[in-house]
Design an enzyme around this catalytic site. Structure first.
Site, PDB file in Angstrom:
ATOM      1  N   VAL A 265      18.344 -24.170 -11.511  1.00 49.98           N
ATOM      2  CA  VAL A 265      17.283 -24.097 -13.228  1.00 49.98           C
ATOM      3  C   VAL A 265      17.261 -25.083 -13.991  1.00 49.98           C
ATOM      4  O   VAL A 265      16.145 -24.654 -14.800  1.00 49.98           O
ATOM      5  CB  VAL A 265      18.717 -23.550 -13.284  1.00 49.98           C
ATOM      6  CG1 VAL A 265      18.867 -22.976 -14.950  1.00 49.98           C
ATOM      7  CG2 VAL A 265      19.399 -22.103 -13.307  1.00 49.98           C
TER       8      VAL A 265
ATOM      9  N   GLN B  52      25.922 -18.236  -8.709  1.00 52.80           N
ATOM     10  CA  GLN B  52      26.626 -17.368  -8.052  1.00 52.80           C
ATOM     11  C   GLN B  52      26.052 -17.559  -6.498  1.00 52.80           C
ATOM     12  O   GLN B  52      24.516 -17.527  -6.242  1.00 52.80           O
ATOM     13  CB  GLN B  52      26.625 -16.157  -8.447  1.00 52.80           C
ATOM     14  CG  GLN B  52      26.766 -15.445 -10.237  1.00 52.80           C
ATOM     15  CD  GLN B  52      26.216 -14.866 -10.635  1.00 52.80           C
ATOM     16  OE1 GLN B  52      25.525 -14.950 -11.638  1.00 52.80           O
ATOM     17  NE2 GLN B  52      27.374 -13.749 -10.361  1.00 52.80           N
TER      18      GLN B  52
ATOM     19  N   ARG C 149      29.914 -14.151 -11.721  1.00 57.94           N
ATOM     20  CA  ARG C 149      29.815 -15.527 -12.352  1.00 57.94           C
ATOM     21  C   ARG C 149      31.229 -16.435 -12.951  1.00 57.94           C
ATOM     22  O   ARG C 149      31.314 -17.294 -12.789  1.00 57.94           O
ATOM     23  CB  ARG C 149      29.592 -15.506 -13.579  1.00 57.94           C
ATOM     24  CG  ARG C 149      27.871 -15.249 -14.138  1.00 57.94           C
ATOM     25  CD  ARG C 149      27.405 -14.720 -15.741  1.00 57.94           C
ATOM     26  NE  ARG C 149      25.841 -14.213 -15.361  1.00 57.94           N
ATOM     27  CZ  ARG C 149      24.854 -13.168 -15.042  1.00 57.94           C
ATOM     28  NH1 ARG C 149      26.458 -12.181 -15.204  1.00 57.94           N
ATOM     29  NH2 ARG C 149      23.725 -12.389 -15.485  1.00 57.94           N
TER      30      ARG C 149
ATOM     31  N   ASN D  16      27.258 -21.518 -15.878  1.00 60.58           N
ATOM     32  CA  ASN D  16      28.350 -20.395 -15.829  1.00 60.58           C
ATOM     33  C   ASN D  16      29.222 -20.646 -15.098  1.00 60.58           C
ATOM     34  O   ASN D  16      30.198 -21.729 -14.711  1.00 60.58           O
ATOM     35  CB  ASN D  16      27.918 -19.633 -15.194  1.00 60.58           C
ATOM     36  CG  ASN D  16      26.326 -18.144 -15.295  1.00 60.58           C
ATOM     37  OD1 ASN D  16      26.559 -18.030 -17.181  1.00 60.58           O
ATOM     38  ND2 ASN D  16      25.409 -18.262 -14.836  1.00 60.58           N
TER      39      ASN D  16
ATOM     40  N   ASP E  52      19.447 -11.654 -21.006  1.00 60.96           N
ATOM     41  CA  ASP E  52      19.899  -9.757 -21.349  1.00 60.96           C
ATOM     42  C   ASP E  52      19.151  -9.633 -22.294  1.00 60.96           C
ATOM     43  O   ASP E  52      18.964  -8.252 -21.301  1.00 60.96           O
ATOM     44  CB  ASP E  52      22.025 -10.292 -21.836  1.00 60.96           C
ATOM     45  CG  ASP E  52      22.824 -11.348 -20.956  1.00 60.96           C
ATOM     46  OD1 ASP E  52      23.549 -10.904 -19.435  1.00 60.96           O
ATOM     47  OD2 ASP E  52      22.555 -12.570 -20.659  1.00 60.96           O
TER      48      ASP E  52
ATOM     49  N   ARG F  67      16.319  -8.835 -21.152  1.00 62.90           N
ATOM     50  CA  ARG F  67      15.937  -7.800 -20.133  1.00 62.90           C
ATOM     51  C   ARG F  67      16.289  -6.830 -20.720  1.00 62.90           C
ATOM     52  O   ARG F  67      15.205  -6.056 -20.407  1.00 62.90           O
ATOM     53  CB  ARG F  67      16.984  -7.952 -19.022  1.00 62.90           C
ATOM     54  CG  ARG F  67      17.141  -9.348 -18.776  1.00 62.90           C
ATOM     55  CD  ARG F  67      18.126 -10.098 -16.970  1.00 62.90           C
ATOM     56  NE  ARG F  67      18.478 -10.198 -16.350  1.00 62.90           N
ATOM     57  CZ  ARG F  67      18.585 -11.597 -15.575  1.00 62.90           C
ATOM     58  NH1 ARG F  67      19.948 -10.969 -16.478  1.00 62.90           N
ATOM     59  NH2 ARG F  67      18.692 -12.982 -14.809  1.00 62.90           N
TER      60      ARG F  67
ATOM     61  N   HIS G 233      28.747 -13.012 -22.079  1.00 62.43           N
ATOM     62  CA  HIS G 233      26.997 -13.242 -20.694  1.00 62.43           C
ATOM     63  C   HIS G 233      27.301 -13.311 -19.154  1.00 62.43           C
ATOM     64  O   HIS G 233      28.196 -14.153 -18.600  1.00 62.43           O
ATOM     65  CB  HIS G 233      26.176 -14.863 -20.548  1.00 62.43           C
ATOM     66  CG  HIS G 233      25.443 -15.156 -19.117  1.00 62.43           C
ATOM     67  ND1 HIS G 233      24.430 -14.312 -19.523  1.00 62.43           N
ATOM     68  CD2 HIS G 233      25.584 -15.707 -18.393  1.00 62.43           C
ATOM     69  CE1 HIS G 233      23.278 -14.434 -18.376  1.00 62.43           C
ATOM     70  NE2 HIS G 233      24.795 -15.711 -17.734  1.00 62.43           N
TER      71      HIS G 233
HETATM   72  P1  NAD Z   1      21.417 -25.036  -7.875  1.00 61.13           P
HETATM   73  O1  NAD Z   1      22.888 -25.482  -6.913  1.00 61.13           O
HETATM   74  O2  NAD Z   1      19.988 -24.946  -7.584  1.00 61.13           O
HETATM   75  O3  NAD Z   1      21.651 -26.877  -8.643  1.00 61.13           O
HETATM   76  C1  NAD Z   1      22.745 -26.908  -9.578  1.00 61.13           C
HETATM   77  C2  NAD Z   1      22.634 -29.038  -9.091  1.00 61.13           C
HETATM   78  O4  NAD Z   1      23.681 -29.092 -10.304  1.00 61.13           O
HETATM   79  C3  NAD Z   1      22.448 -29.217  -8.532  1.00 61.13           C
HETATM   80  O5  NAD Z   1      21.618 -30.619  -7.588  1.00 61.13           O
HETATM   81  C4  NAD Z   1      23.801 -30.311  -8.293  1.00 61.13           C
HETATM   82  O6  NAD Z   1      23.510 -31.393  -7.656  1.00 61.13           O
HETATM   83  C5  NAD Z   1      24.029 -30.158  -9.547  1.00 61.13           C
HETATM   84  N1  NAD Z   1      25.433 -31.430 -10.045  1.00 61.13           N
HETATM   85  C6  NAD Z   1      26.222 -30.231  -9.806  1.00 61.13           C
HETATM   86  N2  NAD Z   1      28.001 -31.454  -9.706  1.00 61.13           N
HETATM   87  C7  NAD Z   1      27.153 -32.085 -11.166  1.00 61.13           C
HETATM   88  C8  NAD Z   1      28.016 -33.548 -11.656  1.00 61.13           C
HETATM   89  N3  NAD Z   1      28.589 -33.677 -11.433  1.00 61.13           N
HETATM   90  N4  NAD Z   1      26.603 -33.925 -12.585  1.00 61.13           N
HETATM   91  C9  NAD Z   1      25.558 -33.581 -12.283  1.00 61.13           C
HETATM   92  N5  NAD Z   1      25.019 -32.647 -11.620  1.00 61.13           N
HETATM   93  C10 NAD Z   1      26.085 -32.321 -10.991  1.00 61.13           C
HETATM   94  O7  NAD Z   1      22.574 -24.015  -8.898  1.00 61.13           O
HETATM   95  P2  NAD Z   1      21.440 -23.684 -10.501  1.00 61.13           P
HETATM   96  O8  NAD Z   1      20.934 -21.987  -9.673  1.00 61.13           O
HETATM   97  O9  NAD Z   1      20.364 -24.401 -10.487  1.00 61.13           O
HETATM   98  O10 NAD Z   1      22.333 -23.091 -11.470  1.00 61.13           O
HETATM   99  C11 NAD Z   1      22.773 -23.883 -11.814  1.00 61.13           C
HETATM  100  C12 NAD Z   1      23.776 -22.794 -12.811  1.00 61.13           C
HETATM  101  O11 NAD Z   1      22.993 -22.798 -14.221  1.00 61.13           O
HETATM  102  C13 NAD Z   1      24.784 -22.273 -12.725  1.00 61.13           C
HETATM  103  O12 NAD Z   1      25.452 -22.275 -12.972  1.00 61.13           O
HETATM  104  C14 NAD Z   1      24.525 -21.124 -12.825  1.00 61.13           C
HETATM  105  O13 NAD Z   1      25.452 -19.729 -12.429  1.00 61.13           O
HETATM  106  C15 NAD Z   1      23.694 -21.418 -14.314  1.00 61.13           C
HETATM  107  N6  NAD Z   1      23.119 -20.256 -13.841  1.00 61.13           N
HETATM  108  C16 NAD Z   1      23.216 -19.436 -15.754  1.00 61.13           C
HETATM  109  C17 NAD Z   1      21.994 -18.756 -16.815  1.00 61.13           C
HETATM  110  C18 NAD Z   1      22.372 -18.691 -17.373  1.00 61.13           C
HETATM  111  O14 NAD Z   1      21.835 -17.410 -17.919  1.00 61.13           O
HETATM  112  N7  NAD Z   1      23.756 -18.956 -18.506  1.00 61.13           N
HETATM  113  C19 NAD Z   1      20.951 -18.490 -15.738  1.00 61.13           C
HETATM  114  C20 NAD Z   1      20.609 -18.395 -14.312  1.00 61.13           C
HETATM  115  C21 NAD Z   1      21.623 -19.977 -13.719  1.00 61.13           C
END
Ligand code: NAD
Length: 309
Positions: free
Chosen positions: A11, A80, A86, A120, A148, A151, A175
């Protein structure tokens, strides 16, 4: 304009790419607790930047590097896995927010910084980030149901053969699985959905509505099954939110911030006017009794999850 992105996984990287392509930001710093990952992302994005807008992109290995940031985007934490909701991420990601927010706040100007939360379960993480940061709720903004709502607009657009840009339709509340589609307030070209369908000889039956609701709510699950995570949609959503803030556009976006105080305070998505100072005004659109009940249920679920922390 300097922004910081905390968490540069799928993300965070998609956000960085989308933001870079707007040309609105002159400096972007990336922090991840996995420093190797952050450095690799900064290098790759830096190379990409030579083909477009000139943005200085740097990986920083401590929070001092985010000093001077106007906007901080929190995209860190577990995502997830197939079959997970979530809410399953609640305790783990609360620890991530508890780790990040105090360090961010120690290095930014609390008088004007805006925090954008993507992690999330989104609404609960917004509440936690606001409580830890002590910033006004209007400056702790979750992307909420922006994705959402996008979408929904896309699906309606295909069904009705009209551009999503011409459709005003909102997904509200959590969400998550308790999100609510506000069918009552949908307008297209100034017409209600029913009147638009009548004039264009389209039909949206209650069975079609149910299918659309299912597709909107299950989009993330479907994408995660297919490609392991979702990133492009949310990258574009964050970049759109940033553009709205940076340009002080006062557009209406379904973002999540805290409304209410004390025991009744809850963060969820409603249509909100967003500008340079964050959320400016919150709107309460027309809803049917069933939709209003759905929104109250969303609020109760978010509240209950927050109280589990
Ligand atoms: P990912 O596993 O690809 O990346 C997460 C990153 O966070 C990793 O690089 C990890 O090293 C880093 N990280 C973890 N703990 C940390 C900390 N304490 N300090 C600094 N960095 C830290 O995950 P992703 O697919 O990028 O998803 C990230 C978040 O975004 C998730 O919670 C996911 O559910 C959420 N998300 C939200 C939406 C939305 O609509 N709000 C949409 C998609 C994903």
């Amino acid at each position: 304009m300097k922004i910081a992105i905390i968490g540069v996984g799928s993300v965070g990287s998609a956000v960085a790419t989308a933001v870079k392509n707007t040309g609105l930001v002159h400096e972007m710093v990336l922090y991840d607790r996995d420093g190797v990952r952050a450095r690799a992302a900064a290098q790759d994005l830096g190379h990409a930047a030579t083909f477009g807008f000139d943005v200085k992109i740097t990986a920083v290995n401590n929070y001092r590097g985010i000093r001077g940031s106007d906007i901080v985007i929190i995209a860190a934490g577990a995502n997830q896995k197939p079959g997970e909701t979530r809410t399953d991420l609640l305790q783990h990601n609360a620890d991530v927010i508890r780790d990040i927010v105090p360090r961010v706040m120690a290095n930014v100007d609390a008088k004007h910084v805006i925090l954008i939360v993507v992690t999330n379960p989104l609404d609960v993480m917004v509440m936690l980030a606001q409580s830890l940061s002590k910033l006004p709720p209007s400056r702790v903004i979750g992307t909420g149901t922006m994705l959402d709502s996008a979408r929904l607009r896309t699906i309606l657009s295909r069904h009705l053969s009209v551009s999503p840009q011409s459709i005003h339709s909102y997904v509200l509340g959590e969400h998550g699985d308790a999100s609510v589609i506000d069918w009552t307030s949908i307008t297209i070209g100034g017409l209600s959905l029913d009147e638009f369908c009548r004039q264009t000889h389209n039909q949206i039956t209650s069975a079609t509505r149910n299918t659309i609701e299912y597709r909107v709510r299950n989009a993330a699950y479907e994408i995660i099954r297919g490609r392991g995570a979702t990133w492009d949609g949310i990258g574009a959503a964050v970049s759109d939110l940033l553009r709205c803030i940076i340009n002080n556009e006062h557009r209406i976006l379904t973002v999540s911030t805290i409304d209410g105080t004390g025991a009744s305070a809850v963060a969820m998505s409603l249509p909100r006017v967003v500008g340079a100072s964050g959320v400016v005004v919150t709107l309460h659109p027309k809803m049917s009794a069933t939709e209003s009940a759905g929104l109250r249920r969303s609020g109760r679920i978010i509240h209950k999850n927050y109280s589990r922390l």
